[in-house]
Design an enzyme around this catalytic site. Structure first.
Site, PDB file in Angstrom:
ATOM      1  N   CYS A 207       0.841  -1.201   0.000  1.00 33.18           N
ATOM      2  CA  CYS A 207       0.000   0.000   0.000  1.00 33.18           C
ATOM      3  C   CYS A 207       0.880   1.256   0.000  1.00 33.18           C
ATOM      4  O   CYS A 207       2.053   1.205   0.382  1.00 33.18           O
ATOM      5  CB  CYS A 207      -0.924   0.006   1.217  1.00 33.18           C
ATOM      6  SG  CYS A 207      -0.088  -0.242   2.795  1.00 33.18           S
ATOM      7  N   THR A 234       7.909  -4.238   0.790  1.00 33.63           N
ATOM      8  CA  THR A 234       8.603  -3.722  -0.399  1.00 33.63           C
ATOM      9  C   THR A 234       7.944  -2.441  -0.882  1.00 33.63           C
ATOM     10  O   THR A 234       8.147  -2.028  -2.018  1.00 33.63           O
ATOM     11  CB  THR A 234       8.588  -4.768  -1.537  1.00 33.63           C
ATOM     12  OG1 THR A 234       7.230  -5.166  -1.777  1.00 33.63           O
ATOM     13  CG2 THR A 234       9.418  -5.986  -1.192  1.00 33.63           C
ATOM     14  N   SER A 235       7.162  -1.796  -0.021  1.00 34.97           N
ATOM     15  CA  SER A 235       6.399  -0.622  -0.439  1.00 34.97           C
ATOM     16  C   SER A 235       7.053   0.676   0.025  1.00 34.97           C
ATOM     17  O   SER A 235       7.771   1.312  -0.732  1.00 34.97           O
ATOM     18  CB  SER A 235       4.965  -0.725   0.075  1.00 34.97           C
ATOM     19  OG  SER A 235       4.172   0.312  -0.443  1.00 34.97           O
ATOM     20  N   ARG A 236       6.800   1.082   1.256  1.00 28.35           N
ATOM     21  CA  ARG A 236       7.391   2.290   1.812  1.00 28.35           C
ATOM     22  C   ARG A 236       7.822   2.020   3.251  1.00 28.35           C
ATOM     23  O   ARG A 236       7.098   1.382   4.026  1.00 28.35           O
ATOM     24  CB  ARG A 236       6.394   3.459   1.778  1.00 28.35           C
ATOM     25  CG  ARG A 236       6.152   4.024   0.393  1.00 28.35           C
ATOM     26  CD  ARG A 236       7.371   4.758  -0.133  1.00 28.35           C
ATOM     27  NE  ARG A 236       7.179   5.313  -1.468  1.00 28.35           N
ATOM     28  CZ  ARG A 236       7.506   4.681  -2.594  1.00 28.35           C
ATOM     29  NH1 ARG A 236       8.019   3.463  -2.552  1.00 28.35           N
ATOM     30  NH2 ARG A 236       7.318   5.265  -3.764  1.00 28.35           N
ATOM     31  N   GLU A 265      15.581   5.528   5.448  1.00 28.78           N
ATOM     32  CA  GLU A 265      16.493   5.095   4.390  1.00 28.78           C
ATOM     33  C   GLU A 265      17.161   6.237   3.633  1.00 28.78           C
ATOM     34  O   GLU A 265      18.189   6.034   2.981  1.00 28.78           O
ATOM     35  CB  GLU A 265      15.766   4.201   3.392  1.00 28.78           C
ATOM     36  CG  GLU A 265      14.743   4.920   2.527  1.00 28.78           C
ATOM     37  CD  GLU A 265      14.124   3.987   1.492  1.00 28.78           C
ATOM     38  OE1 GLU A 265      14.246   4.298   0.307  1.00 28.78           O
ATOM     39  OE2 GLU A 265      13.521   2.964   1.873  1.00 28.78           O
ATOM     40  N   HIS A 297      16.301  -1.026  -1.265  1.00 29.80           N
ATOM     41  CA  HIS A 297      15.298  -0.438  -2.156  1.00 29.80           C
ATOM     42  C   HIS A 297      15.590  -0.818  -3.616  1.00 29.80           C
ATOM     43  O   HIS A 297      15.671   0.043  -4.501  1.00 29.80           O
ATOM     44  CB  HIS A 297      15.258   1.088  -2.011  1.00 29.80           C
ATOM     45  CG  HIS A 297      13.928   1.682  -2.351  1.00 29.80           C
ATOM     46  ND1 HIS A 297      13.306   2.632  -1.585  1.00 29.80           N
ATOM     47  CD2 HIS A 297      13.088   1.448  -3.394  1.00 29.80           C
ATOM     48  CE1 HIS A 297      12.152   2.968  -2.133  1.00 29.80           C
ATOM     49  NE2 HIS A 297      11.991   2.255  -3.244  1.00 29.80           N
TER      50      HIS A 297
END
Length: 332
Positions: A207, A234-236, A265, A297
């Site tokens: 999401c 793997t999103s935010r 990050e 990332h």
């Protein structure tokens, strides 16, 4: 148009230049290694467009400086736009575009790679065998077949991830503020947030980061999760409260964690820090767990995805330069 490309890596230079040439767009690309922030914004003066990435700062102060320097377009070569103050951009007359879709397969497949690596201890086995240690103690995983996988966010990437998990023979459940018929058509079903925590053996986040989803994984939601569940993000990075996750890992409540993103990050990722001391104690604690894998990332980083991202970005700049409607404009 003259475009200032911030946070430019070797692959950005290669693929953006190729996209510019392929489209015969004739844009002037000025590649800048530094990220966009107040220290670097002066470099953009005289450029009608800036091209930025996920960790560049386009807050009110930076946007005002860009507008004063003659910039009229902010082109994000990514999908997320939480790093841009859209209200200020609109007030300044700055147009903002993004890459709405590139390759959902790239991110979904990387999420599966993290899941398999965490579950089957691939990272630990790799390190052992390089030392000629072929013992299996501590490497036991579980069959994915028959397990319940929760997909939080069932857009394009979430749909691909769900399809892959169904192929493994998993039961797939989902949670999304905007349910998708395509998700149901796969044979998956939607449940409430509480049921996801109680039933899921694996939770994968797909999401966007909004004020509503900030720290959607927190002390309370982790406590409600099935003990020993695996979490993939793997999103935010801001979706996960990292310190709460660390406590859940320490207690065994969280069985494993696979991250391609991290909430702090911006100070770490996309740079070689192998010869420096990382001062982020939370991140260092995270890396100390044997059941945690962090990648920098890279989920989006496939040839197909990068090509699409760069071609879409060049197309958006061309649309702006020629007075066309911006197909990927972000509006508020």
């Amino acid at each position: 148009m003259k475009i200032a490309v911030f946070s430019a890596k070797r692959y950005d230079r290669e693929f953006l230049s190729a996209a510019n040439e392929k489209a015969q767009a004739g844009h002037q690309l000025h590649f800048i290694d530094a990220p966009l922030d107040m220290d670097a914004v002066a470099v953009a003066a005289g450029h009608e467009a800036v091209c930025i990435f996920v960790n560049d700062k386009a807050d009110a102060e930076v946007l005002k400086a860009l507008a004063q320097g003659g910039t009229r377009l902010v082109a994000l070569r990514c999908t997320g736009f939480n790093n841009v103050d859209l209200k200020v951009a609109a007030a300044l007359g700055l147009k903002v575009v993004r890459v709405v879709t590139y390759s959902p397969y790239s991110v979904a497949e990387h999420a599966v790679a993290l899941l398999l690596a965490i579950n089957r201890k691939v990272h630990r086995a790799y390190a052992r065998t390089r030392d000629s240690n072929f013992a299996l103690d501590g490497l036991m995983g579980f069959d994915l077949h028959g397990k319940t996988v929760a997909v939080v966010g069932t857009g394009k990437i979430g749909l691909v991830f769900a399809r892959i998990m169904l192929g493994f023979g998993c039961e797939v459940i989902g949670y999304d503020k905007f349910p998708s018929q395509a998700f149901l058509d796969l044979g998956a079903r939607y449940v409430g947030a509480g049921e996801i925590g109680a039933r899921a053996d694996i939770i994968s986040l797909h999401c966007p980061l909004t004020p509503e989803t900030q720290h959607i994984i927190n002390e309370e939601t982790l406590a409600r999760m099935k003990r020993g569940a695996l979490l993939i993000n793997t999103s935010r990075g801001g979706l996960v409260d990292t310190e709460a996750a660390i406590e859940a890992l320490k207690s065994g409540q969280l069985g494993g964690l696979g991250l391609d993103v991290y909430e702090q990050e911006a100070d770490l990722f996309f740079r070689d820090l192998s010869s420096t001391i990382i001062s982020d104690d939370v991140f260092q604690r995270l890396l100390s767990f044997p059941n945690v894998i962090v990648t920098g990332h890279q989920a989006f980083f496939t040839e197909e995805a990068i090509s699409t991202i760069c071609e879409t970005t060049i197309d958006s700049v061309t649309q702006f330069a020629t007075g066309q409607a911006l197909s990927d404009e972000i509006k508020i």
